[in-house]
Structure formats: structure tokens, C-alpha cells
Design an enzyme around this catalytic site. Structure first.
Site, mmCIF file in Angstrom:
data_model
loop_
_atom_site.group_PDB
_atom_site.id
_atom_site.type_symbol
_atom_site.label_atom_id
_atom_site.label_comp_id
_atom_site.label_asym_id
_atom_site.label_seq_id
_atom_site.Cartn_x
_atom_site.Cartn_y
_atom_site.Cartn_z
ATOM 1 N N SER A 2 27.729 -27.304 55.289
ATOM 2 C CA SER A 2 26.475 -27.655 55.950
ATOM 3 C C SER A 2 26.530 -27.598 57.474
ATOM 4 O O SER A 2 25.501 -27.773 58.129
ATOM 5 C CB SER A 2 26.031 -29.059 55.513
ATOM 6 O OG SER A 2 25.668 -29.047 54.144
ATOM 7 N N GLU B 264 83.373 -15.869 95.363
ATOM 8 C CA GLU B 264 83.157 -14.554 94.772
ATOM 9 C C GLU B 264 83.467 -13.388 95.716
ATOM 10 O O GLU B 264 83.909 -12.334 95.279
ATOM 11 C CB GLU B 264 81.707 -14.425 94.284
ATOM 12 C CG GLU B 264 81.325 -15.348 93.149
ATOM 13 C CD GLU B 264 82.025 -15.009 91.844
ATOM 14 O OE1 GLU B 264 82.569 -13.887 91.725
ATOM 15 O OE2 GLU B 264 82.059 -15.869 90.942
#
Length: 689
Positions: A365, A94
Site C-alpha cells: 500500500s 639508508e
């Protein structure tokens, strides 16, 4: 021969002087502009290097269970933790002059300009690593003069304020490597299943070639092109002196082992848990979900990965695949509120709605333990008797009436104790208790236990008609089990930022909100649903799973036409299971009504299989005595059924059961093991008398 006249000579000299002046002026102007840009860049100071980073999520044992990246996988690693091969390969391909230039490689710029001029097209790039990093950090990639000018300004600012190593580090952590992967650490994991620090020379050269064209040079997309570019990079590394001929040949022939593509997309573990976790973080840190996903945080959760997998397997193996019934499961540590496992539905991809934390359903319940805790606080005891028979209740100053019924219209048609009532889930006893102590008492207890949805003031609230959330119910049961100390459902123990600083840590002050003695008495009564000796006129509600349980549990089941619940706990774990239909469809099949209990019992037993058996320890201020559960009186040797039952000290029964006494038998109560041990110990010290 043409001889230049003095006049023509003067004109030529003027032209030359003018050209020189213009050139000098342009040079001064250009230098001034450059100096101004440099000074302006200096005045702006260092640009922020922060970028969206993947947030990592960890289970309670430190294992990674997920990540959040909002579509971009990024992990930031220091340059010292990146393989030198990666750094050298990247610079070689690069920007070979990276450590020599000031952000711009003028030779490459000139060479690229000539190449473009010859080709009459854009054929060669000249961007340095710093320029590319500036573009990745701050800019879009459109080809305009404005973007170029901004890129140059950011490049100058980066070079002025950061070292070359810091710039290279930033570049390697932000560059795109294809397939939604940003940064070398994510790329190393995605392609090779390893950290960037462990990449070989061959692997590093392969990855360094991808950013130029991720769709072209990804080995997943085009293996041949990727290998050609890898060879080019290795040659450049050799030419630059980074590697030897031997290293070049070895890397060129090395066989690369890629991570299987099927391995790169793994099912998200505990997706409902992770959604609830994000909601908790968003509330407590006051940041939105998208920000959490991109801040590079490390989130340490309460999740027990093994327990979560067990919960998912248990649900999958219990519920018939063809059934449309849904489920929610929550497993929690009752001492801390830490959520260890959570399921919010049978298929997250089809329905991300979290039935464990978002759905509000009638608990049936399962509300009764809170009612009976309230009753104990108002003078009731496990031996308190009331008659179970069809009853119509009037309320609201006689303007309204309510007539509940027992399951399948079974009634004792006789007096039963509270101990029996909770085990048999007698509705008449529950509503009578609710009306007797005052309907506001259950409401108060619900608030103490953290039921965020609230309980309505009406007779049917005793039977669980006020909707609740599963996670709140499990947390409330856990508070009964921990002796009445306040805890809250907790998903996160700690959060660290990208620098490792702790920005959040869970801390809970264990405030005593329930009466410890009353909480224990209630808990001990809740063991009755699994006690098959309490079945004088029908079976206890937990009879179907009682034989599969191998340790002490306290629990309660509950049903409505559309809901089936089972919530219970051991000293170290509280678990709740809800099953039902999303749109109010009635549960008609007997098999479907049993799913909640079956999931609960299977999960409980296996989740605690490798843990020691613990009993519920009575606190000071309670007394354990053996009673005849049918009468609530102290059991004698003749009673066929005896049960150790705890009472707040001073409220224990004083009368003996006489129903099964033979003629002439003394009225001596059956003693608890605690009492026997105490008396045998005292016998050793009779000389005190």
C-alpha cells in the site's frame, strides 16, 4: 744474468701497446655505453611518480568515515609536512651520502662488493634511496640482471628530472612499513595514531628502522629487535651531527606509546552506504571501483554520521536477535536527495547484498499516495466518495477479473472519502480509483517520480504488486514532500584529486515535475494515517505509533505476505523502512509485522529531536477548510469530528454536513485558522465599505 734480446723486447712492447689499446678501447666503449644510457634516459624524460594511494571518505560534517586502499594503505604528504626527524633518520640509516651522489654511491658499491667477496655470499647492500625508490615505483623485487639494469635506468631518470627533496619525498611516501602499510603518513597513523608531521625523534627513529625488515623490526612483531635497531639509528644520527648527545639520550629512554592493535582495525561505518556511493561514482565518472580505491581521492559524502549510527542502533534494538528477518533503511533530505543514512541489511559481513538499493520488492500500500496524486490530477478530491465493499473487477476487455480484499476482510460497506481511504488503506477504494482514472495514469506518475523498475498495467498495481527499490520509493516520497521538484538519490557532494582539484561536484537542477498543489494535497492527506479521529469503522494504519509522534508527519505503510513497509517524511527528512525475508518466507509473527513502523517512528523522532518543528506549508492555489471526514462535506459546529483538509482552489466542497445539525441551526461551515485570521484582519478595515 739474463739479458733481454731486442726481439723479446719488441714482443713485450707490442704486448703493452696492445693492452693499452684494448684498455683505451674498453674505456671508450664503456664511456659510450654510459653516455648512451644517460642520453637515452634523458630522451625518455621524467618517469611518472604516481603510485596507488588510499582514497579517503568523509561524512557531511567533514569527519573521516573510511578509506579505500585495495589492500595497500597509502597517503601522500609533501616533504614539508613530514617531520625533519623522519627525513634525517632515514638518510642516516639508508643513504648517508644521499645529497652528494648522483643516484649511485660508488664507494658503498665497492665496499659491498669486497664484503660479499670475503664472505662468498650476499651480505651487504649498497642501494641508494634513489635506487630503492626506483624499485618501489616501477619494478618487482626479483634478483635478476634485467631487473638491475632497469633499476639503474630508472635511477638515472629520477636523478636527471627530479630534485633530491622530491625523490626523498617519493621514497618516504612509498616505502613499506609492514602490516599492509605503505608510506610514512600511513605508518605514523598505524603505529602511533598521529600524522607524520607530529612524530617525535624517538618515534621517527623507530619507524625508520622498519623498512629493512618489516616482519623482523616491527614493534608489533618483535619489540626487542625493533628497539635495538632504533638505538642503532639514533647513534648514526648523532654521529652524522643530526642530533646532540642530550637528544640521543632523551630519545633512547623515551617511552613510546603505540596505538592499540585493536584500534587499528575499526568497523567500517555505513558499509552499505559506501558500496552504493562507489557505484554512484563509478557510473558518473566512468571509472571502475579498483581505480577509485587507488587514486588517492578525497570523497565528500552526504552521510550524516550521527544519523547513520542512530539508524543502526535503532534496528539493533528493535529487531529480535534470534529473528532471521532482514531490513533496509534509507533516510534522505527531500529537498536535495542527499542520502543521510542507509542500511542494506542486518549484517554486512554475512551478506553485503544491499536491500536498500538492489532488492526489488512489492511495496504494497505504500504505492497508494502516487495513485491518489494521479487521481487528484484527474479531478478527484479528498472528499471524493466511493463505496467500500467486496468487489470483483473485470479488465482486458472482459477476459480477466480481479477481486481484491481489505485487511482481515474489513469493509465499510458504505461510501468513504479518499481522505479516509488513504488513512485506512482501503484496497477496494484504491482499485476502483485505479480503474476509473485509467491504469496508465499510475504508470505515468511512477515515471515522473523516478521509479526505475516501472509499474505494470494491471488492477493489482494499485495495491503495490509491481516490485520497486526502497531507495526509489523514499526519493519519490521526498518529491511529494518538497512540492514536486525532481531530485535524485545522491551520495557524493564533491570529489577532489590528490592535488586538491575538484574533479566532480553534485549539482541538481530542481525541475518541477509534479503539480505543486496536487502534491501538497496528497501530502496533507498522508498525515491521516496518524490521525486517530478518522476511525469510523476501523483504526487508521498508523494508530500503533501515533501516540509516540510529536510533530507533523506524512506517511504510508504497506504489507504483503513477505514484506512490511513504512515510509514517511517531515519537511526536512524522508525515511523509509522495509523489513522482510530474502527468500520469500512469509511474515507470520505479529511482532515482526510491526518492526518497520517501530523502527521508523523511533528513528524519525530521535533524528529530528534537535531540529525545529516544521509544518507543511500550503502553496498558493490551495484552500484549507474543515470537513467532516466521514462525508467529505464542510463541517459545521455540530459535527463531532472535524478535520482541516486542503483542496486545490476551486475543488473544495460547497455543501455543509447536515447529519449532526440541530433543528434551526444555520448551515455555517467550521472555518480554518487561516480563514479566521484573514477575516479578523479584514474586520479592521470595514471602513473600506
Amino acid at each position: 744474468m739474463d739479458v733481454m734480446t731486442p726481439r723479446r723486447l719488441r714482443i713485450t712492447l707490442k704486448t703493452v701497446r696492445a693492452l693499452i689499446f684494448i684498455s683505451l678501447l674498453c674505456l671508450v666503449l664503456f664511456s659510450t655505453i654510459i653516455l648512451s644510457i644517460v642520453l637515452y634516459a634523458k630522451w625518455l624524460g621524467p618517469p611518472s611518480l604516481s603510485v596507488p594511494q588510499s582514497t579517503l571518505i568523509y561524512a557531511s560534517d567533514g569527519s573521516k568515515i573510511g578509506e579505500l586502499h585495495n589492500g595497500q594503505k597509502r597517503y601522500w604528504v609533501d616533504i614539508d609536512h613530514i617531520s625533519p626527524h623522519v627525513r634525517e633518520a632515514t638518510i642516516a640509516i639508508e643513504d648517508r651520502s644521499f645529497y652528494q651522489h648522483d643516484g649511485f654511491d660508488y664507494k658503498r658499491i665497492a665496499g659491498a662488493a669486497l664484503a660479499d667477496l670475503k664472505a662468498m655470499a650476499k651480505v651487504q647492500g649498497a642501494s641508494t634511496i634513489t635506487q630503492q625508490y626506483a624499485r618501489n615505483l616501477f619494478l618487482e623485487h626479483e634478483k635478476t640482471w634485467q631487473r638491475k639494469a632497469n633499476e639503474a635506468l630508472y635511477t638515472i631518470r629520477l636523478e636527471q628530472n627530479y630534485s633530491k627533496d622530491r625523490i626523498l619525498e617519493g621514497y618516504l611516501n612509498t616505502i613499506y612499513y609492514g602490516h599492509g602499510v605503505y608510506g610514512i603518513e600511513a605508518a605514523a597513523n598505524y603505529y602511533f595514531g598521529k600524522s607524520s608531521s607530529d612524530l617525535t625523534l624517538a618515534e621517527a627513529a623507530m619507524l625508520a628502522g622498519i623498512p629493512k625488515g618489516p616482519t623482523l623490526y616491527s614493534p608489533y612483531a618483535n619489540r626487542e629487535k625493533a628497539e635495538e635497531r632504533q638505538e642503532i639509528i639514533l647513534k648514526m644520527m648523532k654521529n652524522e651531527g643530526y642530533i646532540t648527545e642530550k637528544q640521543f639520550q632523551s630519545a633512547l629512554t623515551a617511552e613510546l606509546v603505540y596505538k592499540k592493535k585493536t584500534d587499528t582495525v575499526q568497523p567500517r561505518l555505513a558499509p552499505y552506504f559506501q558500496d552504493a556511493m562507489l557505484s554512484e561514482i563509478s557510473d558518473k565518472l566512468d571509472i571502475d571501483t579498483q581505480a577509485i580505491q587507488t587514486k588517492g581521492l578525497k570523497i565528500y559524502t552526504t552521510l550524516d554520521a550521527d544519523m547513520q549510527k542512530l539508524a543502526e542502533e535503532t534496528v539493533g534494538e528493535t529487531i529480535d536477535e534470534s529473528s532471521d528477518i532482514q531490513t533496509g533503511v534509507v533516510a534522505m533530505d527531500p529537498k536535495t536527495g542527499y542520502v543521510r543514512a542507509l542500511i542494506g541489511g542486518r549484517n554486512y559481513e554475512e551478506s553485503p547484498f544491499n536491500r536498500a538499493t538492489q532488492a526489488k520488492r512489492q511495496p504494497g500500500s505504500t504505492i497508494k499516495p502516487f495513485l491518489y496524486y494521479s487521481a487528484i490530477m484527474n479531478g478527484f478530491t479528498p472528499s471524493t466518495e466511493m463505496k467500500s465493499e467486496p468487489t470483483s473487477f473485470t479488465y482486458d476487455d472482459g477476459k480477466a477479473s480481479y477481486k481484491p480484499s481489505n485487511y482481515n476482510d474489513y469493509y465499510a460497506n458504505d461510501f468513504i472519502t479518499m481522505l479516509q481511504a488513504i488513512a485506512l488503506s482501503d484496497n477496494i477504494y484504491a482499485v476502483k480509483t485505479h480503474m476509473f482514472i485509467g491504469m496508465e495514469e499510475l504508470i505515468k506518475t511512477g515515471k515522473l517520480l523516478g521509479l526505475s523498475t516501472g509499474i505494470k498495467k494491471n488492477p493489482s498495481a494499485a495495491l503495490g504488486t509491481s516490485p520497486v527499490r526502497l531507495i526509489d520509493m523514499v526519493n519519490a516520497y521526498g518529491m511529494l514532500g518538497n512540492g514536486g521538484k525532481k531530485v535524485e538519490p545522491t551520495f557524493v557532494t564533491k570529489i577532489e584529486d590528490t592535488a586538491g582539484n575538484v574533479i566532480y561536484e553534485s549539482k541538481q537542477a530542481k525541475e518541477q515535475v509534479l503539480d505543486e498543489q496536487a502534491a501538497f494535497v496528497t501530502t496533507h492527506m498522508m498525515k491521516g494515517m496518524f490521525d486517530t479521529t478518522l476511525n469510523d469503522y476501523t483504526s487508521v494504519t498508523g494508530h500503533s505509533i501515533a501516540d509516540s509522534l510529536t510533530r507533523d508527519y506524512a506517511g504510508k505503510s504497506g504489507t504483503t505476505s513477505s514484506d512490511s513497509w513504512m515510509i514517511g517524511f517531515a519537511p526536512q527528512l524522508a525515511v523509509g523502512v522495509w523489513t522482510g525475508y530474502d527468500k520469500g518466507k512469509t511474515i507470520n509473527l505479529v511482532q515482526e509485522r510491526g518492526y518497520a513502523k517501530e523502527i521508523w517512528s523511533t528513528f524519525m523522532e530521535e533524528a529530528l529531536d534537535d531540529q525545529s518543528v516544521k509544518a507543511f506549508r500550503p502553496p498558493d492555489g490551495v484552500v484549507g477548510v474543515y470537513i467532516n471526514p466521514a462525508s467529505g462535506k464542510l463541517a459545521t459546529k455540530g459535527c463531532p469530528t472535524k478535520r482541516l483538509t486542503y483542496f486545490i482552489e476551486g475543488t473544495e466542497p460547497t455543501e455543509y454536513c447536515e447529519e449532526h445539525m440541530s433543528d434551526g441551526e444555520a448551515s455555517e461551515p467550521e472555518q480554518s485558522s487561516d480563514q479566521k485570521e484573514k477575516e479578523s484582519w479584514l474586520d479592521k478595515f470595514k471602513w473600506w465599505d
